[in-house]
Design a protein around this motif. Structure first.
Motif, PDB file in Angstrom:
ATOM      1  N   MET A 114       0.822  -1.207   0.000  1.00  0.00           N
ATOM      2  CA  MET A 114       0.000   0.000   0.000  1.00  0.00           C
ATOM      3  C   MET A 114       0.859   1.261   0.000  1.00  0.00           C
ATOM      4  SD  MET A 114      -3.214  -1.239   2.389  1.00  0.00           S
ATOM      5  CE  MET A 114      -2.249  -1.649   3.832  1.00  0.00           C
ATOM      6  N   HIS A 115       1.985   1.211   0.704  1.00  0.00           N
ATOM      7  CA  HIS A 115       2.898   2.354   0.719  1.00  0.00           C
ATOM      8  C   HIS A 115       3.416   2.638  -0.702  1.00  0.00           C
ATOM      9  CE1 HIS A 115       6.317   4.490   3.153  1.00  0.00           C
ATOM     10  NE2 HIS A 115       5.359   5.315   2.789  1.00  0.00           N
ATOM     11  N   GLU A 116       3.752   1.570  -1.424  1.00  0.00           N
ATOM     12  CA  GLU A 116       4.253   1.716  -2.789  1.00  0.00           C
ATOM     13  C   GLU A 116       3.205   2.351  -3.701  1.00  0.00           C
ATOM     14  OE1 GLU A 116       7.000  -2.318  -2.382  1.00  0.00           O
ATOM     15  OE2 GLU A 116       5.114  -2.369  -3.487  1.00  0.00           O
ATOM     16  N   PHE A 117       1.966   1.877  -3.591  1.00  0.00           N
ATOM     17  CA  PHE A 117       0.921   2.413  -4.463  1.00  0.00           C
ATOM     18  C   PHE A 117       0.686   3.901  -4.205  1.00  0.00           C
ATOM     19  CE2 PHE A 117      -3.487   3.219  -5.763  1.00  0.00           C
ATOM     20  CZ  PHE A 117      -3.459   2.725  -7.064  1.00  0.00           C
ATOM     21  N   TYR A 118       0.764   4.303  -2.951  1.00  0.00           N
ATOM     22  CA  TYR A 118       0.589   5.713  -2.616  1.00  0.00           C
ATOM     23  C   TYR A 118       1.781   6.574  -3.032  1.00  0.00           C
ATOM     24  CZ  TYR A 118      -3.570   5.104   0.399  1.00  0.00           C
ATOM     25  OH  TYR A 118      -4.829   4.854   0.895  1.00  0.00           O
ATOM     26  N   ARG A 119       3.002   6.097  -2.797  1.00  0.00           N
ATOM     27  CA  ARG A 119       4.178   6.958  -2.886  1.00  0.00           C
ATOM     28  C   ARG A 119       4.947   6.871  -4.205  1.00  0.00           C
ATOM     29  NH1 ARG A 119       6.944   8.903   1.052  1.00  0.00           N
ATOM     30  NH2 ARG A 119       7.535  10.247  -0.672  1.00  0.00           N
ATOM     31  N   TRP A 120       4.980   5.689  -4.813  1.00  0.00           N
ATOM     32  CA  TRP A 120       5.810   5.523  -5.998  1.00  0.00           C
ATOM     33  C   TRP A 120       5.424   6.402  -7.196  1.00  0.00           C
ATOM     34  CZ3 TRP A 120       6.766  -0.458  -6.778  1.00  0.00           C
ATOM     35  CH2 TRP A 120       7.724  -0.880  -5.853  1.00  0.00           C
ATOM     36  N   PRO A 121       4.139   6.634  -7.470  1.00  0.00           N
ATOM     37  CA  PRO A 121       3.807   7.339  -8.717  1.00  0.00           C
ATOM     38  C   PRO A 121       4.547   8.653  -8.913  1.00  0.00           C
ATOM     39  CG  PRO A 121       1.832   6.367  -7.804  1.00  0.00           C
ATOM     40  CD  PRO A 121       2.912   6.158  -6.783  1.00  0.00           C
ATOM     41  N   GLU A 181     -10.597   5.083  -8.845  1.00  0.00           N
ATOM     42  CA  GLU A 181      -9.682   6.101  -8.339  1.00  0.00           C
ATOM     43  C   GLU A 181      -8.226   5.727  -8.630  1.00  0.00           C
ATOM     44  OE1 GLU A 181     -12.349   7.709  -4.578  1.00  0.00           O
ATOM     45  OE2 GLU A 181     -10.951   6.056  -4.248  1.00  0.00           O
ATOM     46  N   TYR A 182      -7.357   6.734  -8.567  1.00  0.00           N
ATOM     47  CA  TYR A 182      -5.918   6.560  -8.764  1.00  0.00           C
ATOM     48  C   TYR A 182      -5.595   5.928 -10.127  1.00  0.00           C
ATOM     49  CZ  TYR A 182      -5.197   7.719  -3.821  1.00  0.00           C
ATOM     50  OH  TYR A 182      -5.155   8.363  -2.609  1.00  0.00           O
ATOM     51  N   ILE A 183      -6.335   6.302 -11.150  1.00  0.00           N
ATOM     52  CA  ILE A 183      -6.076   5.750 -12.486  1.00  0.00           C
ATOM     53  C   ILE A 183      -4.808   6.351 -13.079  1.00  0.00           C
ATOM     54  CG2 ILE A 183      -6.994   5.422 -14.811  1.00  0.00           C
ATOM     55  CD1 ILE A 183      -9.789   5.524 -13.626  1.00  0.00           C
ATOM     56  N   GLU A 184      -4.638   7.652 -12.942  1.00  0.00           N
ATOM     57  CA  GLU A 184      -3.430   8.287 -13.459  1.00  0.00           C
ATOM     58  C   GLU A 184      -2.185   7.726 -12.791  1.00  0.00           C
ATOM     59  OE1 GLU A 184      -1.554  12.738 -14.317  1.00  0.00           O
ATOM     60  OE2 GLU A 184      -3.347  12.523 -13.077  1.00  0.00           O
ATOM     61  N   GLU A 185      -2.248   7.537 -11.474  1.00  0.00           N
ATOM     62  CA  GLU A 185      -1.104   6.985 -10.742  1.00  0.00           C
ATOM     63  C   GLU A 185      -0.813   5.550 -11.171  1.00  0.00           C
ATOM     64  OE1 GLU A 185      -2.848  10.223  -8.123  1.00  0.00           O
ATOM     65  OE2 GLU A 185      -3.582   8.685  -9.503  1.00  0.00           O
ATOM     66  N   SER A 186      -1.862   4.795 -11.429  1.00  0.00           N
ATOM     67  CA  SER A 186      -1.681   3.417 -11.900  1.00  0.00           C
ATOM     68  C   SER A 186      -0.953   3.406 -13.232  1.00  0.00           C
ATOM     69  CB  SER A 186      -3.045   2.726 -12.028  1.00  0.00           C
ATOM     70  OG  SER A 186      -3.691   2.633 -10.778  1.00  0.00           O
ATOM     71  N   ASP A 470     -12.209   7.932 -16.488  1.00  0.00           N
ATOM     72  CA  ASP A 470     -11.301   8.977 -16.932  1.00  0.00           C
ATOM     73  C   ASP A 470      -9.872   8.607 -16.526  1.00  0.00           C
ATOM     74  OD1 ASP A 470      -9.870  11.322 -17.448  1.00  0.00           O
ATOM     75  OD2 ASP A 470     -11.476  12.630 -16.773  1.00  0.00           O
ATOM     76  N   ARG A 471      -8.983   8.509 -17.497  1.00  0.00           N
ATOM     77  CA  ARG A 471      -7.597   8.116 -17.196  1.00  0.00           C
ATOM     78  C   ARG A 471      -6.860   9.161 -16.374  1.00  0.00           C
ATOM     79  NH1 ARG A 471      -4.875   6.485 -22.762  1.00  0.00           N
ATOM     80  NH2 ARG A 471      -6.234   8.129 -23.554  1.00  0.00           N
ATOM     81  N   ARG A 472      -7.397  10.383 -16.305  1.00  0.00           N
ATOM     82  CA  ARG A 472      -6.750  11.433 -15.509  1.00  0.00           C
ATOM     83  C   ARG A 472      -7.154  11.363 -14.035  1.00  0.00           C
ATOM     84  NH1 ARG A 472      -9.133  16.400 -18.701  1.00  0.00           N
ATOM     85  NH2 ARG A 472     -10.945  15.050 -18.338  1.00  0.00           N
ATOM     86  N   ARG A 473      -8.063  10.463 -13.709  1.00  0.00           N
ATOM     87  CA  ARG A 473      -8.677  10.482 -12.382  1.00  0.00           C
ATOM     88  C   ARG A 473      -7.719  10.003 -11.286  1.00  0.00           C
ATOM     89  NH1 ARG A 473     -13.093  11.087  -9.533  1.00  0.00           N
ATOM     90  NH2 ARG A 473     -13.742   9.571  -7.963  1.00  0.00           N
ATOM     91  N   SER A 474      -7.680  10.800 -10.220  1.00  0.00           N
ATOM     92  CA  SER A 474      -6.959  10.417  -9.015  1.00  0.00           C
ATOM     93  C   SER A 474      -7.999  10.223  -7.912  1.00  0.00           C
ATOM     94  CB  SER A 474      -5.934  11.482  -8.649  1.00  0.00           C
ATOM     95  OG  SER A 474      -5.187  11.087  -7.531  1.00  0.00           O
ATOM     96  N   LYS A 475      -7.619  10.467  -6.670  1.00  0.00           N
ATOM     97  CA  LYS A 475      -8.581  10.448  -5.565  1.00  0.00           C
ATOM     98  C   LYS A 475      -8.678  11.885  -5.054  1.00  0.00           C
ATOM     99  CE  LYS A 475      -9.558   8.376  -1.038  1.00  0.00           C
ATOM    100  NZ  LYS A 475     -10.835   7.719  -1.320  1.00  0.00           N
ATOM    101  N   TYR A 476      -9.806  12.485  -5.314  1.00  0.00           N
ATOM    102  CA  TYR A 476      -9.941  13.924  -5.035  1.00  0.00           C
ATOM    103  C   TYR A 476     -10.673  14.223  -3.743  1.00  0.00           C
ATOM    104  CZ  TYR A 476      -8.390  14.300  -9.842  1.00  0.00           C
ATOM    105  OH  TYR A 476      -7.663  14.213 -11.000  1.00  0.00           O
ATOM    106  N   ARG A 477     -11.249  13.227  -3.108  1.00  0.00           N
ATOM    107  CA  ARG A 477     -11.972  13.499  -1.877  1.00  0.00           C
ATOM    108  C   ARG A 477     -11.886  12.297  -0.932  1.00  0.00           C
ATOM    109  NH1 ARG A 477     -15.410  12.901  -6.164  1.00  0.00           N
ATOM    110  NH2 ARG A 477     -16.829  11.120  -6.116  1.00  0.00           N
ATOM    111  N   TRP A 478     -11.946  12.572   0.332  1.00  0.00           N
ATOM    112  CA  TRP A 478     -11.958  11.536   1.365  1.00  0.00           C
ATOM    113  C   TRP A 478     -13.332  11.591   2.023  1.00  0.00           C
ATOM    114  CZ3 TRP A 478      -7.285   9.422   4.157  1.00  0.00           C
ATOM    115  CH2 TRP A 478      -6.168   9.430   3.316  1.00  0.00           C
ATOM    116  N   LEU A 479     -14.220  10.678   1.625  1.00  0.00           N
ATOM    117  CA  LEU A 479     -15.583  10.654   2.147  1.00  0.00           C
ATOM    118  C   LEU A 479     -15.898   9.290   2.736  1.00  0.00           C
ATOM    119  CD1 LEU A 479     -17.448  12.531  -0.737  1.00  0.00           C
ATOM    120  CD2 LEU A 479     -16.772  13.458   1.498  1.00  0.00           C
TER     121      LEU A 479
END
Length: 479
Positions: A114-121, A181-186, A470-479
């Motif tokens: 999980m750390h890698e997925f968050y930080r590596w991009p 979510e996190y499509i761009e980072e993926s 949308d391939r540009r999509r990240s995670k824009y909100r914490w709900l």
């Protein structure tokens, strides 16, 4: 297993297009294909997964394809599905490695995923910006003329399979993110993986399981290989030299494993290369002293090099070889299983540091391995002693660093961006979200022991990206 001299090798049949290979285990894989026939391991499994793809990303791809900035949603989903199967395919082959009596491996693995997925991009994007897409491919190409390099199958595979695949799957299982979510980072992670692997292989494929001849990692240039094979000494099963070589292989492998907290980042096989006499060559890197880890000081105390490389030749006729796989975690598997007695030649080399020039890599005569064996064994004992005194929290975070740092460390080193990643991107800091998972999720509700095997190792949790996302999509909100 007893090897008989009159047995006949049939492994070349596996390289025929119509051949489906052997079954190395009886389990089958479902993943996202719940309404379809289950998928097998090996050559047949690769064929089934590629036949189910909606895009051509799993076929031989061109340089232009690799240089494209992003994957399409169909390509992302095909890679997601294939990597999920590939993860299952390699993990079931070494299922007993998952639990250590000393190191909480399952806990550190899921935190690292999980750390890698968050930080590596952002770090991989920065590295790509620094050297360019072609520069990333060139990093992969360096492995073609080197031994003792961590730009190898397991590290390159881990970028996508672990950082994207397992990391995203773990966060989905934790319900920390959603499938759209996190499509761009993926895309950032998977593009980096594709470029490194394409540059290394240069045959249009990216993974060993996709190889036209199935499960081969034949990346080294012919003239470079000749320099290695010219130094191989003949070995006869049962002889003192054979015993010395195989004993050193086992001892150095144990230390490489331990120095990397019970995981395979310390080992790396390439091959099999078929030699003119019909024998097979495996090149095995054993990284026994990684200077990035503070606990490697005991290896430094014993004056061990960064890596020992073993060249070993196997007589396929002697063992009646039916199939050989060098899989995507840089590990050799054969049927029959035991190839040790079929080793008929060997050579050992020492690379002092990760960036020692190839012209300064030292060959070691097999008759001189005794001193090296003693130092390897001394370092192993010291490292066991040191590790046994660590508290559970330190063991988990150290193991997390092995995954999170070491999987991209060789690429950052060659790109010249490691220091920038440390200084400007806080590479060695722990993301607060991941720290919270350690305290509130991973250790309190059995997440590592129950959810991880049921979602990540089974393939059930690798949810596809929604069609039309949308391939540009990240995670824009914490709900």
């Amino acid at each position: 297993m007893t090897i008989t001299g009159d047995s006949k090798a049939t492994f070349r049949q596996r390289y025929e297009e119509a051949d489906d290979g052997l079954r190395f285990q009886e389990l089958t894989y479902t993943g996202n294909f719940v309404d379809m026939d289950p998928v097998t391991d090996g050559i047949l499994g690769d064929k089934m997964m590629r036949a189910r793809a909606k895009s051509k990303v799993l076929e031989r791809v061109s340089k232009e394809d690799v240089l494209r900035e992003q994957f399409t949603i169909d390509e992302l989903n095909d890679l997601n599905n294939y990597l999920a199967w590939n993860i299952w395919d390699v993990l079931v082959m070494r299922a007993t490695e998952g639990v250590s009596g000393m190191i909480p491996r399952q806990e550190y693995e899921i935190l690292a995923f999980m750390h890698e997925f968050y930080r590596w991009p952002e770090i991989l994007r920065m590295t790509t910006d620094e050297v360019g897409a072609q520069g990333v491919m060139d990093i992969g190409a360096t492995a073609r003329r080197e031994i003792g390099t961590k730009v190898n199958a397991v590290h390159d595979w881990c970028i996508g399979a672990v950082g994207f695949g397992m990391g995203r799957c773990g966060l989905l299982a934790l319900e920390a993110i959603k499938a759209d979510e996190y499509i761009e980072e993926s895309n950032e992670i998977l593009k980096f993986m594709q470029r490194v692997l394409w540059g290394k292989r240069q045959d249009g494929y990216i993974l060993n399981s996709q190889d036209r001849y199935r499960y081969r990692c034949r990346i080294h240039e012919a003239d470079f290989l000749e320099q290695i094979t010219a130094q191989i000494e003949p070995l006869e099963a049962g002889s003192p030299a054979h015993q010395s070589f195989t004993q050193f292989n086992a001892a150095a492998e144990l230390l490489a494993f331990l120095d990397h907290y019970d995981c395979r980042l310390g080992l790396g096989d390439t091959g099999p290369y078929e030699l003119p006499d019909g024998r097979l060559l495996i090149l095995r890197d054993l990284f026994v002293n990684e200077e990035a880890f503070h606990w490697s000081d005991v290896c430094e105390d014993e004056k061990l090099p960064h890596c020992y490389t073993l060249a070993l030749t196997i007589d396929p006729e002697k063992m009646g070889l039916q199939e050989i796989r060098v899989n995507d975690i840089s590990t050799t598997f054969t049927r029959p299983k035991n190839y040790i007695e079929a080793i008929v030649g060997g050579a050992v080399f020492a690379r002092e540091k990760w960036n020692t020039p190839m012209g300064e890599v030292d060959p070691i005569k097999i008759q001189d391995l005794g001193d090296h064996l003693t130092r390897v064994q001394n370092a192993t004992l010291k490292l066991y002693t040191k590790t046994s005194k660590m508290c559970r929290r330190d063991l988990i975070w150290n193991g997390q660093y092995v995954y999170y740092i070491d999987m991209i460390l060789p690429h950052l080193r060659l790109a010249g961006t490691y220091d920038k990643a440390c200084q400007d991107y806080d590479l060695w800091e722990i993301d607060q979200r991941v720290a919270n998972y350690y305290y509130y999720d991973i250790t309190k509700r059995g997440f590592a022991q129950e959810t991880v095997p049921s979602k990540i190792f089974s393939g059930a949790g690798y949810l596809p990206f929604p069609e039309g996302a949308d391939r540009r999509r990240s995670k824009y909100r914490w709900l």
